[in-house]
Enzyme design. Structure first.
Site, PDB file in Angstrom:
ATOM      1  N   LEU A  82       0.710  -1.502   0.092  1.00 54.20           N
ATOM      2  CA  LEU A  82       0.232  -0.468  -0.536  1.00 54.20           C
ATOM      3  C   LEU A  82       0.841   0.794  -0.232  1.00 54.20           C
ATOM      4  O   LEU A  82       1.785   1.457   0.677  1.00 54.20           O
ATOM      5  CB  LEU A  82      -1.104  -0.168   1.295  1.00 54.20           C
ATOM      6  CG  LEU A  82      -2.456   0.855   1.213  1.00 54.20           C
ATOM      7  CD1 LEU A  82      -2.959   0.630   0.174  1.00 54.20           C
ATOM      8  CD2 LEU A  82      -2.751   0.601   2.340  1.00 54.20           C
ATOM      9  N   ASP A  83       1.085   1.725  -1.052  1.00 54.23           N
ATOM     10  CA  ASP A  83       1.802   2.873  -1.634  1.00 54.23           C
ATOM     11  C   ASP A  83       2.135   4.282  -0.245  1.00 54.23           C
ATOM     12  O   ASP A  83       1.093   4.265   0.699  1.00 54.23           O
ATOM     13  CB  ASP A  83       2.496   4.091  -2.686  1.00 54.23           C
ATOM     14  CG  ASP A  83       0.912   4.054  -2.919  1.00 54.23           C
ATOM     15  OD1 ASP A  83       0.883   5.232  -2.422  1.00 54.23           O
ATOM     16  OD2 ASP A  83       0.156   4.307  -3.953  1.00 54.23           O
ATOM     17  N   ILE A  84       2.960   5.238  -0.075  1.00 53.41           N
ATOM     18  CA  ILE A  84       3.415   5.917   0.711  1.00 53.41           C
ATOM     19  C   ILE A  84       2.116   6.927   1.117  1.00 53.41           C
ATOM     20  O   ILE A  84       1.467   7.186   2.049  1.00 53.41           O
ATOM     21  CB  ILE A  84       4.602   6.549   1.405  1.00 53.41           C
ATOM     22  CG1 ILE A  84       4.767   7.512   2.515  1.00 53.41           C
ATOM     23  CG2 ILE A  84       4.650   7.213  -0.558  1.00 53.41           C
ATOM     24  CD1 ILE A  84       6.383   7.872   2.167  1.00 53.41           C
TER      25      ILE A  84
END
Length: 243
Positions: free
Chosen positions: A119-121
């Site tokens: 889950l990207d930043i």
């Protein structure tokens, strides 16, 4: 049929991960057709019966899976570019009071706790961290078909043709994407249901049809929903819960 490595076959059967299989074999915790096999690299035929001994089953039962509502600003895996990994949030003070699993926090639960999916930043919502290779394989293995559901806030104009392309017809990195389920949730928010997880997939899909993602939240993985879990808090996956 050709024999295959025992550890590979155990992973294919969903008994454990290959790393765990090697550990169990070395400890003498695996039987093939009722006979203990404790030599790494041993091979088996597909029709042979492979079982875990009680010690391995007990070890598996002690492995935990954690559900985190990840905030913006944390990376899923290893620390990068000065940003902390989400696992640093798995502390007693962040344990959700509404956790109904009955599992009490122990320091050993932090050992080998790894994200099962990214889950990207810039994204928030449900992130799974697990010690259990079976869970990781189910969620991120090559044959995983577990659905992942997202609410995605967007800016830009999207016509019927663009919406149809989001559902099926786009390619990333030269590979056609699996069919998705994409529909409007409200005036500026789309609901995505995917069965794959390429890097920054939703953001890149939206770019291809002229949209910019301004917010992304994962709300479900398989049968496990984010529910009332507050942002920055975590809970254990209960013994009766399955993805």
């Amino acid at each position: 049929m050709e024999p295959v490595r025992l550890s590979k076959r155990m992973a294919e059967l969903g008994l454990c991960s290959r790393r765990e299989a090697d550990e169990y074999i070395a400890r003498g915790w695996v039987t093939v057709d009722g006979v203990v096999v404790d030599v790494l690299g041993s091979k088996v035929l597909p029709e042979q019966k492979i079982e875990l001994r009680r010690q391995a089953q007990r070890a598996q039962s002690q492995r935990v899976t954690v559900l985190l509502n990840k905030p913006v600003g944390y990376v899923s895996g290893q620390a990068e570019q000065g940003y902390q990994p989400a696992v640093v949030l798995i502390r007693p003070e962040n344990h959700w009071a509404g956790d109904a699993s009955g599992i009490r926090f122990a320091r050993e639960h932090l050992g080998n706790l790894a994200p099962a999916g990214r889950l990207d930043i810039d994204s928030v919502g449900l992130l799974v961290l697990t010690q259990d290779g079976r869970v990781a394989k189910a969620l991120i293995g090559e044959e995983s078909g577990v659905e992942k559901e997202y609410l995605v806030r967007v800016s830009g104009r999207l016509g019927p043709e663009g919406l149809a392309l989001l559902n099926h017809g786009l390619s990333l990195d030269g590979q056609p994407l699996k069919p998705a389920k994409v529909q409007w949730q409200n005036a500026d928010q789309l609901r995505f249901v995917l069965q794959e997880g390429k890097k920054r997939q939703i953001r890149r899909m939206c770019e291809l049809v002229g949209l910019r993602v301004t917010g992304l939240k994962r709300i479900r993985i398989g049968r496990i929903a984010l529910g009332d879990l507050p942002q920055g808090k975590w809970r254990y996956l209960g013994a009766d819960e399955r993805f």
